[in-house]
Design an enzyme around this catalytic site. Structure first.
Site: not given
Ligand code: RFL
Ligand code: PHB
Length: 395
Positions: A72, A200, A292, A296, A384
Site C-alpha cells: 500500500h 488513523y 504503536p 515503527k 513515516y
C-alpha cells in the site's frame, strides 16, 4: 557450549540476526525464555516499511511476504467533522509499504532457522549475562532445573523491553529516556475484509485506527483509558465505539464480525543509550519502545539488526571493528528519528485526558495545516516511511 555470538531472545530481532549472521558465516546460538509455540502465537505489528521489506528481500526472506503481503501507498488521516487526507508515501518517495503480520514474519524466520539447522534453545529460565566487560562473556540459564552455560565472543540482547540484557548494562553507563502516555490501545483482529487503506482517526471520543493483515483479515484499535479491562469490551461494544469515531461513509464501510483476538497495549516511548557496552549489544525493543502510532517498533528492530549483522560480519571477515564501535551511534540516529515521529503522531491523533482548550485548538490547526500543505505532507511521508539505512563508511 561455545559460539561466536550468543543471541538472547527469539523475537523478530533475534531470529533475523541469527539468519543474517548465518548468511555471513558467523556462528550463533539463540536463547529464548518462552516456548516456540508461545513466540509464534503473539499477534503484534503489521506494517513493514519499504526499508524493512528491502532487507528481507535482499536476504531471501521475502518469498511468502511477496506472495501474501498487501502493498500500500501510505495512510489516511481523518478527524471529526472535517475532510480527511492521504499521506502518499509512494508519490513523495516512490516507495511502498507492505501489510504483513509480524506473526507471519516470525514463522518465516523460524522456517529459515529450521532449514539451516540454526540452534534455538527455548524455555530458558533465569537467563543471566556475565562478563560483558571481558573478552569471554557468557550467557547462563536453567532448563528444567539444570544449569546451562554458553561461552561466546559477543552477546546480542534481543530480548525485548522486559528482558535481561539491558539490565546487565552498568547503571552508570546507561541513560534512559522515557515517556509514558495516559492511555492504551484496545485492539482486535477480525476475519472480515478490511477498509482499503490504513486510516488513523482523531475524534472527541478518542483515537481509532483501521488496519489490515490480509484481504480477509482486519485489525482495528481504539484509544482506551489505562485502567480498562477486556471484560468490559464485548465485540458489539467495540464495533459500536469504533464506528462512532469514523466519519459516516467510513463507518458504514466497516465490515463487522467476531473478534479472534482482543488485547490492550499501553503506550510508551523509551530509549536506552548507548546500545552497546563492552561485548554486549542491544537491538530492538530491548533498547527502545515506541508507541504503536507510527508503526515503527518492528521496523526499528530490523534496522538495528541490519547494522549489527553488518558490523559483526565486518569484524569476523576482515578483522575490522570500526562498525562495531559505530553501532550504537549509527542505530540511534534512526531510532530517534522514529521515536520522534511516533511521539509526534501520538500527540497529533490522540485526545489526552488533561488537554486544555489551547492544546485542542493547536492540535486542530496542526491537522488543518497538514491537510493543506503538500510540503508538510512530504515531510511526514518521509518520516513515516522511515529514514533510509546508512551506507557503511569506507575502510
Ligand atoms: P520482542 O518481539 O519482544 O521479542 C523479544 C523476545 O525475547 C524473549 N525474552 C527473553 N529471552 C531470553 N531471556 C529473557 N530474559 C527474555 N525476556 C524476553 C521474549 O519471549 C521474546 O520472544 O522484541 P523484538 O524482537 O525486539 O521485536 C520488536 C517488536 O516485536 C515490536 O517492536 C513490535 O511488535 C511493535 N509493534 C509494531 N511495530 C511495527 O513496526 N509496526 C506495527 O504496526 C506495530 N504494531 C506493535 C504493534 C506492538 C504492539 N504490542 C502489543 C506491543 C501493535 C501492538 C499492539
Ligand atoms: C497494525 O496493523 O497492527 C498497525 C498499523 C499501524 C499502526 C500500528 C499498528 O500505526
Amino acid at each position: 557450549m561455545k559460539t561466536q555470538v550468543a543471541i538472547v531472545g527469539a523475537g523478530p530481532a533475534g531470529m533475523l540476526l541469527a539468519e543474517l549472521l548465518r548468511q555471513s558465516g558467523v556462528a550463533c546460538v539463540v536463547i529464548e525464555k518462552h516456548s516456540r509455540a508461545h513466540v509464534l502465537s503473539r499477534i503484534r505489528a503489521g506494517v513493514l516499511e519499504p526499508g524493512t521489506v528491502e532487507v528481507l528481500r535482499t536476504h531471501g526472506l521475502a518469498e511468502r511476504l511477496d506472495r501474501e503481503g498487501h502493498a500500500h501507498d501510505g495512510m489516511k488521516i481523518v478527524w471529526a467533522g472535517r475532510e480527511g487526507f492521504f499521506i502518499d508515501v509512494r508519490r513523495h518517495l516512490g516507495k511502498r509499504f507492505v501489510a504483513y503480520g509480524q506473526t507471519q514474519l516470525q514463522e518465516d524466520l523460524y522456517a529459515a532457522a529450521d532449514r539451516h539447522g540454526t540452534v534455538v534453545i527455548h524455555e530458558a529460565e533465569d537467563v543471566e549475562l556475565h562478563g560483558i566487560d571481558t573478552p569471554r562473556p557468557q550467557v547462563r540459564w536453567r532448563r528444567g532445573g539444570e544449569p546451562m552455560r554458553l561461552d561466546c565472543d559477543y552477546i546480542a540482547g534481543c530480548d525485548g523491553f522486559h528482558g535481561a540484557a539491558r539490565r546487565a548494562m552498568p547503571r552508570d553507563v546507561l541513560r534512559e529516556y522515557e515517556k509514558v502516555y495516559p492511555f492504551g490501545w484496545l485492539g482486535i483482529l477480525s476475519p472480515t475484509p478490511p477498509l482499503p487503506d490504513i486510516v488513523y482517526a482523531n475524534h472527541p471520543r478518542g483515537f481509532a485506527l483501521a488496519s489490515m493483515r490480509s484481504p480477509t483479515l482486519s485489525r482495528y484499535y481504539v484509544q482506551v483509558p489505562l485502567e480498562t479491562r477486556l471484560e468490559e469490551w464485548p465485540d458489539e461494544r467495540f464495533w459500536e465505539e469504533l464506528k462512532a469515531r469514523y466519519p459516516r461513509e467510513m463507518a458504514d464501510a466497516i465490515v463487522t464480525g467476531p473478534s479472534i483476538e482482543k488485547s490492550i497495549a499501553p503506550l510508551r516511548s523509551f530509549v536506552a543509550e548507548p546500545m552497546r557496552h563492552g561485548r554486549l549489544f542491544l537491538a530492538g525493543d530491548a533498547a527502545h519502545i515506541v508507541p504503536p502510532t507510527g508503526a515503527k517498533g518492528l521496523n526499528l528492530a530490523v534496522s538495528d539488526v541490519f547494522y549489527l549483522a553488518r558490523a559483526l560480519a565486518a569484524f569476523y571477515r576482515e578483522g575490522r571493528s570500526a562498525l562495531i564501535d559505530a553501532y550504537s551511534e549509527t542505530a540511534l540516529r534512526r531510532v530517534w528519528s522514529s521515536v520522534r515521529v511516533s511521539w509526534y503522531l501520538t500527540n497529533l491523533l490522540h485526545r489526552f485526558p488533561d488537554m486544555s482548550e489551547f492544546d485542542q485548538r493547536a492540535q486542530e490547526h496542526e491537522l488543518a495545516y497538514l491537510r493543506s500543505s503538500p510540503h508538510a505532507q512530504a515531510a511526514l511521508a518521509e518520516q513515516y516511511a522511515g529514514l533510509p539505512f546508512e551506507d557503511a563508511p569506507p575502510g
